[in-house]
Design an enzyme around this catalytic site. Structure first.
Site, mmCIF file in Angstrom:
data_model
loop_
_atom_site.group_PDB
_atom_site.id
_atom_site.type_symbol
_atom_site.label_atom_id
_atom_site.label_comp_id
_atom_site.label_asym_id
_atom_site.label_seq_id
_atom_site.Cartn_x
_atom_site.Cartn_y
_atom_site.Cartn_z
ATOM 1 C CB SER A 520 -0.921 0.009 1.228
ATOM 2 O OG SER A 520 -0.159 0.145 2.409
ATOM 3 C CG HIS A 521 -0.202 4.805 -2.309
ATOM 4 N ND1 HIS A 521 0.809 4.585 -3.225
ATOM 5 C CD2 HIS A 521 -1.325 5.023 -3.030
ATOM 6 C CE1 HIS A 521 0.299 4.672 -4.451
ATOM 7 N NE2 HIS A 521 -0.985 4.932 -4.362
ATOM 8 C CG MET A 522 0.115 4.524 5.724
ATOM 9 S SD MET A 522 -0.820 3.773 7.063
ATOM 10 C CE MET A 522 0.078 2.240 7.319
#
Length: 872
Positions: A520-522
């Site tokens: 994920s981006h996070m």
């Protein structure tokens, strides 16, 4: 006629009320600015040290920005000290100027290359055009033209177009002024600035020539689109300068999918505006990227009708020693993979020339994101037959892994790849960028895999997106308001991962989410910020209540209740992937002028302005000297000044309050008295809470030891009236604001001064305390000082004692912690009043210290003391 110097001074006309208030305001305001700059410099120095240890990537813009910030804050500290002390500091200014001259001799960051084109087609783009089209566009052109891999049809809207938009709408100056107000520490300022800038961009027009160029380029794509797919839908994806390079900017900017032609210009503006979202501003402030280096190009791409999508890492980002390819896949469009909305299929493959599938795990994919013909995205339920079916066959997984190998070989480093499989089962590369890798440096200490004895495990077997350990209170985050109020040192707990959490990553000790994946981006941002992060815990938000103290072990996928010293003491440190190229060498040279600290001992004869050789030296010197100036704030007060109000409270001192801003609920210059209930200053309220305890024995006369009383009388008779100038006035003063207190108590032959800042940002908080004097002989005064030293040491203060003078310090603690210590300091001030007359033997030191710490304020050995009285 005999009179003392003090009586003469009292008869002399003092400054006016307005003059005194201006004097207070100047010293207080400059002291606050000085502390803010000191805090920022400490963060800059720490960040540079981490970069040099390879904790995260950086480029030349980062070096220039951090250097500029370091010199700005150091110069501001010099200026503040000058205004506080009322005298110039030429030696400090010369040292700072000498360092700047050294840096001026170094080559600077090259300016962004000018690009005359508003639109560039992908057949004309390669990596060398990154300044004109951003890294994302440049990489797509490179993959298409140099590697011959399939990418979506499309074109780049260049940085020249961004510049044209900003100049046409006269936004550059306005935006720069607004961004200067954003503070990475005060998150609410970022929210305010972001809202204003995005509103300005939304209300602006796309210049006619730019609008025509975009629509003409779209028309060419649409003309080549099959009739059954017309009109062509596109995706508009951010391609900012620096994005998808050493710094990922993962999820910080806006991408809009399935855009019909009538919405292209409006969505183009929304992508430009995303350059100034709260999370993007926070990210750039943290990474030290100045506004002039922030420019937004946009990728306009044919919308891929994806059967399946996902992310591919060509090396394990959490454990780089595991040289494997990891592929995550979901049905439908990719956002559900990169945002961790549904559990993806995971494939692990070898990096042989013909990749071998080593293992796979098929997730239960209950939903998918699909593009509708009307230009909107909708979530659809996945059929029962497809939920547990693999998105990729073994052969397709091996084929995609082979593409990953080609990308890694071409770019010369591990890659983070977003991909899609279209309706004809062909792979399409949507983006590729350098993969953020995390190393481990354990200083020879082994990671503890076993559960420590007695430790309570709340969560086990979670997935680690970024390894490490952290401890703090759980803070549940549901939206922007929670982020704006996020405290330093908290552990972020949320249902889903979000790149918006970047706003508080510099404050958080760890992150825990119920769902999500390491692609994920996070997760990418967590690795960039080196924040220990656990995902897919399934039930963290239900098992961990807000405020619960937790230890996060992101090496072993565990969360423990409370503080687990064995885990935290493992001494594990993270280290990122860094190449010691030109940027590293440039930072190393700058660091030699910023980071080293030579002035370590304030008592040393070498602790002088002349010996300041680095920014850290100047900062340390000013920080030390500023407290001497602040401690003298109470000396500005005269009996003739009507700027204070007397505190009406049962205290053994005559206490007057001066309110600088927000410390009282009434105007102290317009009332004669104030009451404790009207005090709003956080530190003053906490101090009074301790001083006003009904069980303190200090309100009644102390049990006087006869020899102690005679000691006091003989001291006074022998010293005579000539020493009366050494006695202080009867008034005590509290100079307050909402978060600040300067308490100066001068009664009889002793004084105490307490200076404190107590706010929501732990890095700014401190307590400085001084106590001196007494009416008894030197031996008894020294005993009382040593008793105070022992009590303060037990309370966690750093204490120094010299004769009858005690100095104590405490800094960088949470506001609630400081409030507790101020309460105890208030108790101690009353408890030790007239105590020098009781100090007839050395045994009294330990005995009275024990009484205070036990909460036995009446000094009655037979009294049963409530548990809550004891000093914590």
């Amino acid at each position: 006629m005999k009179f003392s110097v003090l009586s003469f001074l009292r008869r002399k006309k003092g400054p006016s009320r307005n003059e005194l208030m201006r004097g207070f305001k100047v010293k207080y305001d400059n002291f606050k600015l000085l502390l803010e700059s000191n805090t920022e410099l400490l963060k800059i120095i720490s960040d540079i040290e981490q970069k040099l240890r390879g904790r995260s990537g950086f480029g030349l813009p980062y070096i220039e920005a951090q250097t500029m910030r370091a010199f700005f804050h150091c110069a501001r500290m010099v200026q503040c000290l000058e205004k506080m002390s009322g005298r110039p500091r030429p030696l400090l200014k010369k040292s700072l100027d000498d360092m700047q001259q050294i840096i001026k001799g170094e080559p600077g960051t090259p300016a962004r290359a000018a690009c005359p084109d508003l639109i560039l087609k992908y057949e004309c783009i390669g990596r060398e055009r990154a300044d004109a089209v951003g890294e994302k566009n440049a990489n797509l052109g490179e993959v298409r033209n140099r590697l011959g891999l399939r990418v979506p049809r499309g074109f780049a809207i260049t940085t020249a177009a961004f510049d044209r938009f900003m100049v046409f709408n006269r936004l550059e100056g306005v935006v720069q002024k607004l961004k200067a107000q954003a503070d990475v520490i005060e998150t609410e300022t970022i929210l305010q600035v972001s809202e204003q800038i995005q509103m300005l961009i939304g209300e602006s027009e796309v210049p006619q020539d730019l609008a025509q160029a975009i629509l003409d380029a779209y028309g060419e794509l649409d003309a080549a689109t099959p009739a059954d797919q017309a009109p062509l839908k596109v995706s508009l994806r951010s391609s900012a300068i620096g994005e998808d390079s050493v710094l990922s900017f993962a999820g910080q900017y806006r991408s809009v999918l399935n855009v019909p032609p009538q919405r292209i210009l409006d969505e183009y503006k929304s992508v430009l505006a995303s350059l100034f979202t709260p999370r993007a501003i926070a990210y750039r402030l943290h990474m030290g990227i100045p506004f002039p280096d922030a420019a937004m190009a946009v990728a306009c791409l044919e919308m891929v009708r994806a059967r399946a999508s996902g992310v591919m890492y060509t090396r394990n980002p959490v454990n780089p020693l595991e040289n494997r390819i990891i592929i995550n896949a979901v049905w439908g469009l990719g956002p559900y993979a990169v945002d961790g909305i549904v559990p993806p299929d995971t494939y692990v493959l070898s990096k042989d020339p013909q990749p071998v599938l080593l293992k796979s795990r098929i997730g239960e994919k209950t939903a998918q994101l699909v593009a509708r013909s009307d230009g909107y995205l909708v979530e659809q339920t996945v059929s029962d037959t497809l939920r547990r079916q693999a998105c990729l066959s073994d052969d397709r997984a091996r084929e995609l892994a082979a593409i990953g190998l080609r990308l890694e070989e071409h770019y010369g480093c591990p890659q983070d790849v977003e991909w899609a499989m279209d309706e004809t089962d062909r792979f399409v590369i949507l983006q590729t960028r350098p993969l953020r890798l995390e190393g481990r440096d354990t200083d020879g200490k082994a990671v503890r895999a076993e559960i420590p004895a007695g430790a309570q495990v709340l969560i086990d077997n979670a997935e680690a997106a970024c390894a490490g350990v952290g401890f703090g209170p759980a803070v549940h985050v549901h939206g922007e308001e929670d982020l704006a109020n996020f405290p330093d040192g908290g552990v972020l707990v949320a249902v889903h991962p979000s790149p918006q959490y970047v706003m508080v990553m510099s404050k958080a000790q760890a992150i825990i989410t119920d769902f999500g994946s390491l692609v994920s981006h996070m997760a990418s941002l967590a690795r960039e910020y080196m924040i220990p992060t656990l995902m897919n815990t399934r039930e963290a938000t239900s098992l961990i209540a807000p405020g619960t103290p937790v230890t996060v072990d992101a090496y072993n996928g565990r969360v423990y209740f409370g503080q687990v010293p064995e885990v935290l003491a493992a001494g594990l440190q993270q280290g990122g992937f860094v190449v010691k190229g030109p940027a590293y060498q440039a930072l190393r040279r700058r660091a030699d002028l910023i980071v080293p600290l030579n002035l370590t001992d304030p008592k040393s004869p070498d602790f002088t302005e002349h010996n300041c050789r680095t920014i850290h030296d100047i900062m340390r010197y000013i920080h030390e000297k500023s407290y001497g100036v602040v401690f003298q704030l109470g000396d500005l007060v005269t009996d003739r000044a009507s700027i204070s109000a007397r505190l009406q409270a049962p205290l053994p001192i005559d206490l007057y309050v001066i309110d600088l801003a927000g410390g009282l609920s009434v105007d102290a210059t317009r009332v004669a008295v104030v009451r404790p209930a009207e005090v709003q200053s956080v530190p003053f309220k906490a101090l009074l809470k301790g001083m006003l305890r009904s069980d303190l024995g200090g309100r009644q006369p102390r049990p006087v030891n006869l020899s102690g009383f005679l000691s006091v009388m003989s001291e006074q008779m022998l010293s005579g009236e000539g020493t009366s100038a050494e006695r202080f006035g009867d008034r005590s003063y509290a100079i307050v604001s909402d978060k600040y207190l300067n308490f100066s108590s001068r009664v009889g032959y002793h004084y105490s001064v307490l200076d404190c800042y107590c706010g929501k940002t732990a890095a700014k908080n401190y307590i400085h305390f001084q106590f001196k004097g007494g009416a008894a002989d030197e031996v008894r005064r020294s005993r009382r000082a040593r008793m105070i030293e022992k009590a303060l040491g037990a309370l966690g203060f750093i204490v120094e004692t010299n004769g009858d003078r005690v100095t104590a310090r405490m800094a960088k603690q949470e506001d609630s912690y400081l409030e507790n210590k101020l309460d105890l300091l208030g108790r101690l001030l009353i408890f030790t009043r007239q105590m020098d007359m009781m100090m007839s033997s050395e045994a009294h030191i330990d005995r009275l210290t024990e009484c205070f710490l036990d909460g036995n304020y009446s000094l009655d050995p037979c009294r049963e003391v409530p548990a809550e009285n004891a000093a914590q």
